[in-house]
Write a protein that holds these residues in place. Structure first.
Motif, short mmCIF file in Angstrom:
data_model
loop_
_atom_site.label_atom_id
_atom_site.label_comp_id
_atom_site.label_asym_id
_atom_site.label_seq_id
_atom_site.Cartn_x
_atom_site.Cartn_y
_atom_site.Cartn_z
N PRO A 302 1.41 -28.41 64.75
CA PRO A 302 0.55 -29.60 64.85
C PRO A 302 1.09 -30.58 65.89
O PRO A 302 2.30 -30.61 66.13
N LEU A 303 0.22 -31.35 66.48
CA LEU A 303 0.68 -32.38 67.42
C LEU A 303 1.34 -33.50 66.65
O LEU A 303 0.87 -33.89 65.57
N LEU A 304 2.43 -34.00 67.19
CA LEU A 304 3.10 -35.14 66.56
C LEU A 304 2.34 -36.40 66.97
O LEU A 304 2.19 -36.69 68.17
N LEU A 305 1.86 -37.10 65.96
CA LEU A 305 1.03 -38.27 66.25
C LEU A 305 1.73 -39.57 65.89
O LEU A 305 2.54 -39.60 64.98
N LYS A 306 1.38 -40.60 66.64
CA LYS A 306 1.91 -41.94 66.30
C LYS A 306 1.06 -42.50 65.16
O LYS A 306 0.01 -41.94 64.83
N ILE A 345 9.94 -39.19 55.94
CA ILE A 345 10.15 -37.87 55.32
C ILE A 345 9.48 -36.77 56.16
O ILE A 345 10.07 -35.71 56.42
N ARG A 346 8.26 -37.07 56.63
CA ARG A 346 7.57 -36.09 57.49
C ARG A 346 8.40 -35.81 58.75
O ARG A 346 8.60 -34.68 59.16
N PHE A 347 8.94 -36.88 59.33
CA PHE A 347 9.75 -36.71 60.54
C PHE A 347 11.02 -35.90 60.25
O PHE A 347 11.46 -35.11 61.06
N THR A 352 14.14 -32.41 62.18
CA THR A 352 15.55 -32.10 61.92
C THR A 352 15.66 -30.71 61.30
O THR A 352 14.66 -30.09 60.93
N PHE A 353 16.89 -30.25 61.19
CA PHE A 353 17.16 -28.94 60.60
C PHE A 353 17.81 -29.08 59.23
O PHE A 353 18.38 -28.14 58.70
#
Ligand SMILES: Nc1ncnc2c1ncn2[C@@H]1O[C@H](COP(=O)(O)OP(=O)(O)OP(=O)(O)O)[C@@H](O)[C@H]1O
Ligand SMILES: N[C@@H](Cc1ccc(O)cc1)C(=O)O
Length: 504
Positions: A302-306, A345-347, A352-353
């Motif tokens: 998915p595109l990362l959206l602001k 949390i989504r970010f 992250t790994f």
């Protein structure tokens, strides 16, 4: 498994169908002399980055299906032939050499057009997904679109992209290749043969492809009906400006790249943001039609959206650049440190790994009384900054953050000040003109205030800062020790207005 057959068939095809193969440009020799970018040639030799790093988490990941991992982290949007891809990505039941030979890792590529000096946060998702594939035992390839950037991808664009000159494209290509290599070099791999990152430039094969060969070998297999049906084309045809023939062919260039990599490198998966679906499927369709084999897969994230719903990209103001020359590690860190609770949390899952269980625990903490605000953001900022800028970049960001904490004892050095003051107005003054000058005068000559009276007023109210320390004395004069490392001074009026004075 599908991918075993696919790879085997591809290579059988290669070895037994030489007449067909000769229709396509020869595989580049990957030697520096084959590049038409003389000064950059080294970057387009086949760049392999081998890592020594290995730990338990990576061993565990080797037994996981990467598609499942991507799905649970919100990094899977669509896949062509989903179930076949899942079985092709399934880890081999045992890690013995014999089994590994029967179940080859996937070879996965993501392309980046060098249309800006640096990659940005949106592009980072491609690097992260490549890294997940690698962590799960597959081999990542990064493709720099030296050729495709000359054409311009219409996907998601309402207007034709401006043409970039060759010198700019070459410069961008060097910067972007370095960024990808640095980031992926740092991320751990398994030591297993076949997990190295390969960086290629599609100009290496396109520069040898004549128009007549293209029409004969690629164009003949592409159906205009399905080309027009792609969203990137449909949207543009409806627009007032329409679409040039050049941009219309973009999907075939990217499609052929996939075919070329499938044939010559055994690459069987292409990934990209969801806006790349049309271009990626152009590739799987060409492979099916021209090579008449199955086993090439496309996967989008998915595109990362602001928060306002627009995508993180290079075209918007305030892009989150990955190159430290365009955005300091401090500012990069601060961006993540200040993301809203609703996004953190989504970010953490996407960017992250960290184990999904650890993220869930953090999410639980956030709901409890006594949760220290920004704990999750701090973890996010640390992880993403370390991934992109390494331990050194993270240390630089943490040092600047600490130095800017009210009451901090940490002394600022010039590099930290430059990082903090990135993008703030600056001026250059001679050392002798600055030394012994009154702070009030310097505030005016540097442009921080329009008048001495305004400077004095704020100073009296306790709002004037020199190198982040509040100044109380109206008679303060600049001393040698105020000129940080003999190079810079940072003047601030309140928290927001700053001026950087560089010593010329
Ligand atoms: N916000 C985003 N989220 C996820 N992926 C993205 C994002 N922006 C770009 N990408 C992906 O990065 C890859 C390279 O994209 P590209 O070179 O076109 O940059 P771009 O930022 O989309 O360009 P522009 O800002 O000019 O639209 C593609 O796979 C694309 O889907
Ligand atoms: N079209 C992709 C970049 C790309 C170029 C060539 C490829 O083969 C793949 C991807 C983009 O602009 O985002």
């Amino acid at each position: 498994m599908a991918c075993i057959c696919a790879s085997t068939r591809t290579f059988l095809f290669l070895s037994h169908s030489t007449s067909k193969l000769s229709l396509f440009p020869l595989k580049p020799s990957f030697s520096s002399s084959s590049s038409s970018y003389p000064s950059l040639s080294l970057h387009f030799t086949r760049t392999k980055c081998t890592l020594q790093h290995q730990n338990q988490q990576h061993q565990t990941l080797h037994s996981r299906n990467v598609i499942q991992v991507l799905e649970e982290r919100g990094l899977l949007d669509s896949a062509t032939n989903d179930s076949a891809l899942r079985s092709a990505a399934a880890p081999s039941p045992s890690s013995s050499a014999a089994d590994a030979a029967n179940s080859p890792p996937l070879k996965v590529y993501c392309g980046f057009d060098p249309t800006a000096e640096s990659l940005h946060l949106g592009n980072l998702l491609g690097i992260i997904v490549l890294s997940w594939f690698r962590r799960c035992g597959h081999q990542p390839f990064a493709l720099i679109g030296g050729a495709t950037a000359r054409v311009g991808d219409p996907s998601g664009k309402s207007l034709e992209r401006p043409e970039l000159d060759v010198a700019t494209l070459e410069r961008n290509t060097v910067g972007i290749s370095q960024t990808i290599k640095q980031i992926l070099d740092r991320s751990p791999n398994s030591n297993l043969e076949g997990s190295n990152v390969v960086i290629l430039n599609n100009y290496d094969w396109w520069k040898e492809f004549s128009l007549l060969d293209f029409l004969k070998n690629v164009g003949r297999y592409a159906r205009v009906g399905s080309m027009i049906a792609k969203e990137s084309v449909r949207k543009r045809l409806e627009s007032e400006q329409g679409m040039s023939y050049t941009e219309f062919t973009y999907q075939l260039l990217q499609g052929y790249d996939f075919l070329y990599l499938f044939q010559n490198e055994g690459v069987n998966v292409q990934i990209g943001g969801s806006d790349q679906w049309g271009n990626i499927t152009a590739g799987t369709e060409l492979i099916r039609k021209i090579l008449q084999v199955e086993g090439a897969y496309g996967l989008t994230f998915p595109l990362l959206l602001k928060s306002d719903g627009t995508k993180f990209g290079k075209s918007e103001d305030g892009a989150i650049w990955l190159s430290p020359a365009m955005l300091s590690p401090y500012k990069f860190y601060q961006y993540f440190f200040t993301v809203p609770d609703a996004d953190v949390i989504r970010f953490l899952k996407i960017l992250t790994f960290l184990d999904i269980e650890e993220i869930a625990a953090l999410e639980g903490e956030m709901k409890k009384q006594g949760y220290v605000p920004n704990t999750a953001q701090r973890r996010l900022a640390e992880e993403v900054t370390r991934f992109v800028h390494g331990e050194e970049g993270l240390a630089e960001a943490l040092k600047a953050t600490e130095a800017l904490r009210p009451g901090s004892e940490t002394k600022l050095d010039w590099k930290t000040i430059e990082g903090i003051a990135e993008g703030v107005p600056s001026c250059s003054l001679a050392y002798d003109n600055v030394l012994n000058l009154s702070l009030v005068d310097l505030s005016v000559s540097s442009g921080l205030f329009e008048s001495k009276s305004a400077a004095r007023r704020l100073l009296k109210q306790g709002g004037l800062y020199l190198n982040n320390n509040r100044v109380d004395s109206e008679n303060k004069r600049i001393e040698e020790a105020d000129i940080v490392d003999g190079k810079v001074l940072l003047l601030s009026a309140g928290k927001k207005n700053k001026v950087l004075v560089r010593i010329a």
